[in-house]
Design an enzyme around this catalytic site. Sequence first.
Site, short mmCIF file in Angstrom:
data_model
loop_
_atom_site.label_atom_id
_atom_site.label_comp_id
_atom_site.label_asym_id
_atom_site.label_seq_id
_atom_site.Cartn_x
_atom_site.Cartn_y
_atom_site.Cartn_z
N ASP A 199 0.82 -1.21 0.00
CA ASP A 199 0.00 0.00 0.00
C ASP A 199 0.86 1.26 0.00
O ASP A 199 0.50 2.27 -0.62
CB ASP A 199 -0.92 0.01 1.22
CG ASP A 199 -2.10 -0.95 1.06
OD1 ASP A 199 -2.32 -1.42 -0.06
OD2 ASP A 199 -2.79 -1.20 2.06
N THR A 248 -9.30 3.15 7.58
CA THR A 248 -8.82 1.87 8.10
C THR A 248 -7.35 1.92 8.49
O THR A 248 -6.81 0.92 8.95
CB THR A 248 -9.01 0.76 7.04
OG1 THR A 248 -8.31 1.14 5.85
CG2 THR A 248 -10.48 0.56 6.72
#
Length: 268
Positions: A45, A161
């Site tokens: 990510d 998140t």
Amino acid sequence: MKIALYHSGQDHSLDVANDLKQLLLNENFEIDDVDPDIVITIGGDGTLLSAVHKYRALMNKVRFVGVHTGHLGFYTDWRDYELEKLVAALKEDHGEEVGYPLLEIAVQYEGEKKPVIYNAVNESTLKKISGTLVADVYIGGVLFERFRGDGLCVSTPTGSTAYNRSVGGAIVHPRLKVLQMAEIASINNRVFRTVGASLILAPNEKITIIPVAQGTFNFTSDREDTVGRVIKQVEYRIAKEEVHFAKYRHTGFWNRVQNAFIGKDNEV
């Protein structure tokens, strides 16, 4: 179709990038790192966040695809052993995409005539380097509270998140184009009070944070980190642009949440 490959620099990611490049060339795709139609990131990510910032000027035209070389991530739909399937999906591309909101952040530094503009896919934080952050928080131009604590975190739905969750914020589905502000270790007692909860704001609203106490600050926008500068004001809003992902087999958001925080082994 012009494709850019952006990798983390680690040995395995570099090997995967080389293998994918050869597969793409074999299928007559054009490799273009300057003006691509699709950016394929190889890593995690963090790699994808870095690629988004690199191609920020092309945000309205470029789509992103993530190949993960480690554990499952929130922005990566493909694994490093699925390169042939990814190339096959690229050959059948019809422009499918899904868009996620971005944060637009305007930071007014001491001594600067104009604010510096940042964009964040996940979140932005503001902390005082030493001591307590004391700051007035305005919502839509109206004073909401005087915050005292370690800092404040403002996030997108997809960023909900990430660090936001670790400081007690809510998880928000990315189809809701909202922004969220979460407190980082706020001070709440008989003398000093904050709302004591994360706030989820409508897409047309803005958050303005004005530090009260003098000092230098640690400001972050995703992976960008500014330390030691005097900040007069930070303003947050949802950006007009979105980050777009090629939707070949885009993993559902709640499936991502389940995989990341619950795991298949914990299913009832």
